[in-house]
Design an enzyme around this catalytic site. Structure first.
Site, PDB file in Angstrom:
ATOM      1  N   HIS A  22      48.709 -10.468  -9.244  1.00  0.00           N
ATOM      2  CA  HIS A  22      48.130 -11.698  -9.790  1.00  0.00           C
ATOM      3  C   HIS A  22      49.286 -12.487 -10.408  1.00  0.00           C
ATOM      4  O   HIS A  22      50.250 -11.893 -10.907  1.00  0.00           O
ATOM      5  CB  HIS A  22      47.119 -11.296 -10.871  1.00  0.00           C
ATOM      6  CG  HIS A  22      46.321 -12.419 -11.454  1.00  0.00           C
ATOM      7  ND1 HIS A  22      46.821 -13.258 -12.415  1.00  0.00           N
ATOM      8  CD2 HIS A  22      45.062 -12.828 -11.222  1.00  0.00           C
ATOM      9  CE1 HIS A  22      45.892 -14.143 -12.756  1.00  0.00           C
ATOM     10  NE2 HIS A  22      44.811 -13.900 -12.038  1.00  0.00           N
ATOM     11  N   CYS A  34      44.706 -16.772  -7.650  1.00  0.00           N
ATOM     12  CA  CYS A  34      45.944 -16.613  -8.434  1.00  0.00           C
ATOM     13  C   CYS A  34      46.854 -15.566  -7.808  1.00  0.00           C
ATOM     14  O   CYS A  34      47.521 -14.801  -8.522  1.00  0.00           O
ATOM     15  CB  CYS A  34      45.646 -16.247  -9.889  1.00  0.00           C
ATOM     16  SG  CYS A  34      44.773 -17.508 -10.770  1.00  0.00           S
ATOM     17  N   GLN A  94      41.559  -5.353 -13.507  1.00  0.00           N
ATOM     18  CA  GLN A  94      40.412  -5.120 -12.617  1.00  0.00           C
ATOM     19  C   GLN A  94      39.946  -3.665 -12.636  1.00  0.00           C
ATOM     20  O   GLN A  94      39.059  -3.296 -11.865  1.00  0.00           O
ATOM     21  CB  GLN A  94      40.771  -5.532 -11.168  1.00  0.00           C
ATOM     22  CG  GLN A  94      41.042  -7.003 -10.998  1.00  0.00           C
ATOM     23  CD  GLN A  94      39.811  -7.873 -11.276  1.00  0.00           C
ATOM     24  OE1 GLN A  94      38.681  -7.395 -11.316  1.00  0.00           O
ATOM     25  NE2 GLN A  94      40.040  -9.158 -11.483  1.00  0.00           N
ATOM     26  N   LYS A  96      36.638  -9.161 -18.631  1.00  0.00           N
ATOM     27  CA  LYS A  96      36.372  -8.590 -17.299  1.00  0.00           C
ATOM     28  C   LYS A  96      35.669  -7.244 -17.416  1.00  0.00           C
ATOM     29  O   LYS A  96      35.471  -6.536 -16.427  1.00  0.00           O
ATOM     30  CB  LYS A  96      37.680  -8.433 -16.526  1.00  0.00           C
ATOM     31  CG  LYS A  96      38.307  -9.782 -16.159  1.00  0.00           C
ATOM     32  CD  LYS A  96      39.520  -9.583 -15.299  1.00  0.00           C
ATOM     33  CE  LYS A  96      40.421 -10.791 -15.255  1.00  0.00           C
ATOM     34  NZ  LYS A  96      39.917 -11.872 -14.403  1.00  0.00           N
ATOM     35  N   ASP A 127      48.988  -3.485 -14.761  1.00  0.00           N
ATOM     36  CA  ASP A 127      48.003  -4.530 -15.019  1.00  0.00           C
ATOM     37  C   ASP A 127      46.645  -3.933 -14.657  1.00  0.00           C
ATOM     38  O   ASP A 127      46.306  -3.803 -13.485  1.00  0.00           O
ATOM     39  CB  ASP A 127      48.353  -5.751 -14.158  1.00  0.00           C
ATOM     40  CG  ASP A 127      47.231  -6.778 -14.114  1.00  0.00           C
ATOM     41  OD1 ASP A 127      46.158  -6.524 -14.684  1.00  0.00           O
ATOM     42  OD2 ASP A 127      47.443  -7.831 -13.484  1.00  0.00           O
TER      43      ASP A 127
HETATM   44  N1  PMP Z   1      45.624  -9.517 -13.538  1.00  0.00           N
HETATM   45  C1  PMP Z   1      44.599  -9.408 -12.689  1.00  0.00           C
HETATM   46  C2  PMP Z   1      44.638  -8.361 -11.617  1.00  0.00           C
HETATM   47  C3  PMP Z   1      43.510 -10.263 -12.809  1.00  0.00           C
HETATM   48  O1  PMP Z   1      42.482 -10.157 -11.961  1.00  0.00           O
HETATM   49  C4  PMP Z   1      43.503 -11.239 -13.835  1.00  0.00           C
HETATM   50  C5  PMP Z   1      42.356 -12.205 -13.988  1.00  0.00           C
HETATM   51  N2  PMP Z   1      41.873 -12.737 -12.801  1.00  0.00           N
HETATM   52  C6  PMP Z   1      44.592 -11.287 -14.699  1.00  0.00           C
HETATM   53  C7  PMP Z   1      45.631 -10.417 -14.522  1.00  0.00           C
HETATM   54  C8  PMP Z   1      44.644 -12.265 -15.830  1.00  0.00           C
HETATM   55  O2  PMP Z   1      43.677 -11.968 -16.771  1.00  0.00           O
HETATM   56  P1  PMP Z   1      43.364 -12.974 -17.978  1.00  0.00           P
HETATM   57  O3  PMP Z   1      43.123 -14.307 -17.344  1.00  0.00           O
HETATM   58  O4  PMP Z   1      42.139 -12.399 -18.605  1.00  0.00           O
HETATM   59  O5  PMP Z   1      44.537 -12.954 -18.869  1.00  0.00           O
END
Ligand code: PMP
Length: 406
Positions: free
Chosen positions: A123, A364, A203, A226, A200
């Site tokens: 991401h 993203c 998910q 999430k 990270d």
């Molecule tokens: N890493 C992953 C794998 C994500 O799916 C997301 C959110 N789509 C993020 C990072 C970023 O998370 P946040 O917007 O809650 O900071």
């Protein structure tokens, strides 16, 4: 055993009808999950019974607020099986957690010619901070490649590691492909080269068991929103030995021991990373979210996610013109697909007419789209409230869309 109907009743937003009188079919939990009543009520409860600033007042209310906040820290520590509550830092989300590690851990040790390894499926939140840091420091970002199934090519990792490598940053589960990465193996290989690993877990944390000690990762980042919790909450887990030696990330009140005009000294862990007033109400809501998950059981949630994934995958494979992007052997409840040459935005707009909320675009993860040479995908992602009936309805509507756009 709680039924899916009973679970759905706990999510007020799923009860409502859209402007066309359709029940919402929410299939975008990878972006953010809906919130159960317990979390929503906890937010109100916090403001009506407990609201006071923490770590400063000596009156009962402030002490209660502080106690509850710190209790949540311990609850999160146990939830991810960390060794100590001091290893749990409250942040605003995964993005802030990654930036904190970039700024406080990597920046001071990264010199020109050093390297940071990221995977090909990150991401942007776990890519751009590293890229920008490398640009600033004249360091190099190395990319651990993936194959056509959307699986990390683990055999390539050792080739990318050397005395120059300062960190490996990798997602536990890809938000664009649903791939569950072999994080434990990645950590073990990186550690052979003495390189710490940031995972990270955005998910993963709300859907599958998280055990940071078993993974042996050095940092683990995730977002409350999430995992059925409030927006603006998140966690950075770090091994104490790293957090201890890291400089603070932000400076201000409540993270200092003593301040003079010439210099300041900083508090012990975890407070040195929590400057200013944190999201106290959000953390109260996060406490309710973790309690909610634990009450259902993370294994139950995880099995539900696999069941929906398998059910939907089988259905999609039967529709001519659908291509599933990301066919890893190990996947979570996320399916990215393309349907003939229908643009994902057209697909999601079409589905919206039927009350279905799915995500369309690059999620993203632009480099992932570039790898598969597509502008984007339609992404379906599941939460604990989704049903096979909703998948049947989605499949019918996608078939309609394919006919409509033919
Ligand atoms: N890493 C992953 C794998 C994500 O799916 C997301 C959110 N789509 C993020 C990072 C970023 O998370 P946040 O917007 O809650 O900071």
């Amino acid at each position: 055993m709680i039924t899916i109907e009973e679970i759905r009743k706990e999510f007020p937003l799923l009860e409502g009808l859209n402007q066309d009188g359709c029940k919402l079919v929410y299939l975008d939990s990878a972006a953010t999950t809906q919130k159960p009543r317990q979390v929503i009520e906890q937010l109100t409860n916090y403001y009506t019974t407990t609201n006071a600033n923490i770590h400063r007042g000596t009156y009962d209310l402030a002490e209660k607020a502080t106690r509850d906040f710190e209790k949540t820290r311990t609850q999160i520590q146990q939830f991810i099986h960390a060794e100590k509550p001091e290893e749990i830092i409250f942040v605003s989300g995964t993005t802030e957690a990654v930036n904190l590690v970039a700024d406080s851990y990597v920046e001071p040790i990264l010199n020109a010619g050093n390297e940071i390894v990221v995977s090909a499926m990150e991401h942007h939140s776990n890519l751009v901070p590293w890229q920008q840091l490398c640009l600033r420091k004249n360091a190099k970002m190395q990319v651990l490649p993936m194959n056509e199934q959307g699986e990390i090519r683990l055999e390539k990792l050792a080739d990318l590691l050397s005395g120059k490598t300062k960190l490996v940053a990798v997602s536990h589960i890809s938000n664009a492909l649903g791939t569950i990465n072999p994080v434990k193996e990645i950590v073990s290989i990186a550690h052979e080269y003495g390189v710490p690993v940031l995972v990270d877990g955005a998910q993963n944390a709300g859907h599958h068991r998280t055990d940071v000690v078993d993974l042996d990762c050095d940092f683990y980042a995730f977002s409350g929103h999430k995992m059925y919790g409030p927006t603006g909450t998140g966690i950075l887990y770090g091994k104490e030995k790293w957090l201890e030696q890291m400089r603070p990330y932000r400076y201000g009140g409540e993270m200092v021991k003593a301040v003079r005009f010439e210099k300041s000294s900083f508090k012990e862990l975890p407070h040195k990373f929590e400057a200013g007033t944190p999201n106290i109400a959000g953390v109260a809501g996060l406490q309710a979210a973790v309690a909610y998950i634990e009450n259902l059981g993370i294994e139950y949630i995880s099995e539900h996610s696999y069941a929906l994934l398998n059910y939907a995958t089988e259905k999609f494979l039967q529709i001519r013109g659908i291509t599933i992007i990301g066919q890893a052997a190990s996947k979570s409840g996320i399916i990215s697909l393309t349907a003939k040459d229908i643009h994902p935005h057209d697909m999601s707009t079409f589905l919206n007419e039927y009350g279905i909320a799915v995500r369309a675009g690059h999620h993203c993860s632009l480099p992932v789209m570039e790898f598969f040479k597509i502008p984007g995908t339609t992404r379906i992602s599941f939460g604990i409230y989704n049903t096979t009936k909703e998948i049947d309805y989605l499949v019918q509507c996608i078939e309609k869309a394919i006919k409509y756009f033919a």
